[in-house]
Design a protein around this motif. Structure first.
Motif, PDB file in Angstrom:
ATOM      1  N   VAL A 192      36.905  -2.910  59.773  1.00 13.65           N
ATOM      2  CA  VAL A 192      36.406  -3.700  60.899  1.00 13.65           C
ATOM      3  C   VAL A 192      37.571  -4.179  61.756  1.00 13.65           C
ATOM      4  O   VAL A 192      37.517  -4.128  62.994  1.00 13.65           O
ATOM      5  CB  VAL A 192      35.564  -4.892  60.402  1.00 13.65           C
ATOM      6  CG1 VAL A 192      35.161  -5.803  61.564  1.00 13.65           C
ATOM      7  CG2 VAL A 192      34.319  -4.389  59.676  1.00 13.65           C
ATOM      8  N   GLU A 214      35.544 -10.219  69.672  1.00 14.24           N
ATOM      9  CA  GLU A 214      34.601  -9.119  69.452  1.00 14.24           C
ATOM     10  C   GLU A 214      34.451  -8.820  67.960  1.00 14.24           C
ATOM     11  O   GLU A 214      33.342  -8.578  67.472  1.00 14.24           O
ATOM     12  CB  GLU A 214      35.070  -7.868  70.199  1.00 14.24           C
ATOM     13  CG  GLU A 214      34.899  -7.969  71.709  1.00 14.24           C
ATOM     14  CD  GLU A 214      35.531  -6.804  72.454  1.00 14.24           C
ATOM     15  OE1 GLU A 214      36.024  -5.858  71.778  1.00 14.24           O
ATOM     16  OE2 GLU A 214      35.547  -6.840  73.700  1.00 14.24           O
ATOM     17  N   TYR A 218      31.112  -9.416  65.732  1.00 13.59           N
ATOM     18  CA  TYR A 218      30.529  -8.312  64.964  1.00 13.59           C
ATOM     19  C   TYR A 218      30.079  -8.820  63.602  1.00 13.59           C
ATOM     20  O   TYR A 218      28.943  -8.559  63.154  1.00 13.59           O
ATOM     21  CB  TYR A 218      31.560  -7.188  64.790  1.00 13.59           C
ATOM     22  CG  TYR A 218      31.110  -6.100  63.832  1.00 13.59           C
ATOM     23  CD1 TYR A 218      30.291  -5.052  64.271  1.00 13.59           C
ATOM     24  CD2 TYR A 218      31.507  -6.123  62.492  1.00 13.59           C
ATOM     25  CE1 TYR A 218      29.872  -4.061  63.382  1.00 13.59           C
ATOM     26  CE2 TYR A 218      31.094  -5.138  61.605  1.00 13.59           C
ATOM     27  CZ  TYR A 218      30.278  -4.112  62.052  1.00 13.59           C
ATOM     28  OH  TYR A 218      29.868  -3.139  61.177  1.00 13.59           O
ATOM     29  N   ARG A 222      26.195  -9.672  62.140  1.00 16.41           N
ATOM     30  CA  ARG A 222      25.725  -9.146  60.856  1.00 16.41           C
ATOM     31  C   ARG A 222      25.154 -10.285  60.007  1.00 16.41           C
ATOM     32  O   ARG A 222      24.080 -10.143  59.393  1.00 16.41           O
ATOM     33  CB  ARG A 222      26.875  -8.452  60.112  1.00 16.41           C
ATOM     34  CG  ARG A 222      26.520  -7.982  58.703  1.00 16.41           C
ATOM     35  CD  ARG A 222      25.343  -7.030  58.698  1.00 16.41           C
ATOM     36  NE  ARG A 222      25.029  -6.572  57.346  1.00 16.41           N
ATOM     37  CZ  ARG A 222      23.841  -6.133  56.962  1.00 16.41           C
ATOM     38  NH1 ARG A 222      22.828  -6.081  57.825  1.00 16.41           N
ATOM     39  NH2 ARG A 222      23.643  -5.724  55.729  1.00 16.41           N
TER      40      ARG A 222
END
Length: 295
Positions: A192, A214, A218, A222
């Motif tokens: 990631v 960002e 992310y 999730r």
């Protein structure tokens, strides 16, 4: 049925002083969880406080005391407890009526200890799947411990309990990036970080730029997906437990918004849901349970 209920209350009252220490433990270490679960019927609340105290001892063995032997001792005590030999510690005594009253599953207690051992032998996860597997051991295991207290249909909603634990652990990670760095730990998956061009050096320099935001979002998205998936278990949760569980969920999910409101500063600022926000979330929970919110 009423006679049985009175007997159970009497069993719990035998361990009143031990439960009092358990309650103080959760009040000292997790005010938001305490505020949510203290709204449960007393017997269920006390049961959760006892389980929390066991988990706190497991977590502190590594994170506070940095002592693998202390964790191993706890595992041996768990073996003894399940064999009917009660170790002389307040939380084990408090867990006696919990195990006598509810259909407890032994395995999540061992899984929690395995999760703490993973922190002792820490390795940064390579993938998102590895992060979520780790999150199962240190957080979803707790949800599975609590499930028999919150629902008489526990066996049907284990998946959602696991999802909620994973959501909460990812939230912890996103809140504590700076604190974990000081302990030489990075829980953000390597894949990631690479995807969003975030390096370990950037984290050490406490960089907050578009790439970092960002990447953070992310993981937050999730977590929010897992929170939403987990809410499908609410109909199988005992009616007198739904408000407390949803409140705990909303309080924890609110940490993500607190980080956002503070400009993604999760290196040297402790982000939390303040009292005004807690009140607003409480109202939201009440409305949702009445069916006026369609989420």
């Amino acid at each position: 049925m009423m006679q049985r209920k009175n007997e159970l209350n009497e069993v719990f009252s035998m361990y009143e002083s031990d439960f009092a220490i358990c309650e103080q433990t959760i009040r000292n270490h997790s005010k938001s969880f305490y505020k949510a679960f203290s709204k449960l019927p007393k017997q269920k609340a006390l049961s959760i406080f006892a389980i929390y105290s066991f988990c706190r001892e497991a977590d502190d063995s590594i994170d506070v005391h940095n002592d693998l032997e202390r964790l191993n001792k706890l595992k041996l005590e768990l073996d003894d407890f399940l064999a009917g030999e009660i170790p002389d510690r307040y939380f084990w005594r408090a867990l006696v009526p919990v195990f006598e009253t509810y259909k407890m599953d032994d395995q999540p207690f061992y899984d929690m200890l395995a999760g703490q051992e993973k922190d002792w032998h820490f390795h940064q996860p390579d993938t998102q799947a590895q992060l979520e597997e780790y999150s199962y051991f240190v957080a979803s295991s707790v949800g599975l411990m609590l499930l028999p207290i919150l629902s008489d249909k526990a066996e049907y909603i284990k998946t959602q309990a696991i999802q909620l634990g994973q959501a909460m652990q990812i939230t912890n990670i996103l809140r504590d990036i700076g604190e974990d760095l000081k302990n030489q730990r990075v829980y953000l998956p390597k894949e990631v970080m690479r995807t969003f061009n975030v390096s370990l050096d950037m984290l050490k320099k406490e960089t907050i730029n578009d790439s970092f935001i960002e990447m953070w979002e992310y993981e937050a998205n999730r977590a929010e997906q897992l929170y939403e998936q987990s809410t499908t278990m609410l109909s199988a949760i005992d009616e007198d437990c739904r408000e407390a569980l949803l409140l705990a969920m909303y309080f924890y999910k609110g940490i993500l918004d607190a980080v956002r409101q503070n400009g993604y500063q999760c290196y040297n600022k402790r982000n939390f849901v303040n009292k005004k926000q807690q009140f607003e979330l409480y109202q939201k929970v009440k409305s949702r349970l009445k069916g006026s919110l369609k989420e």
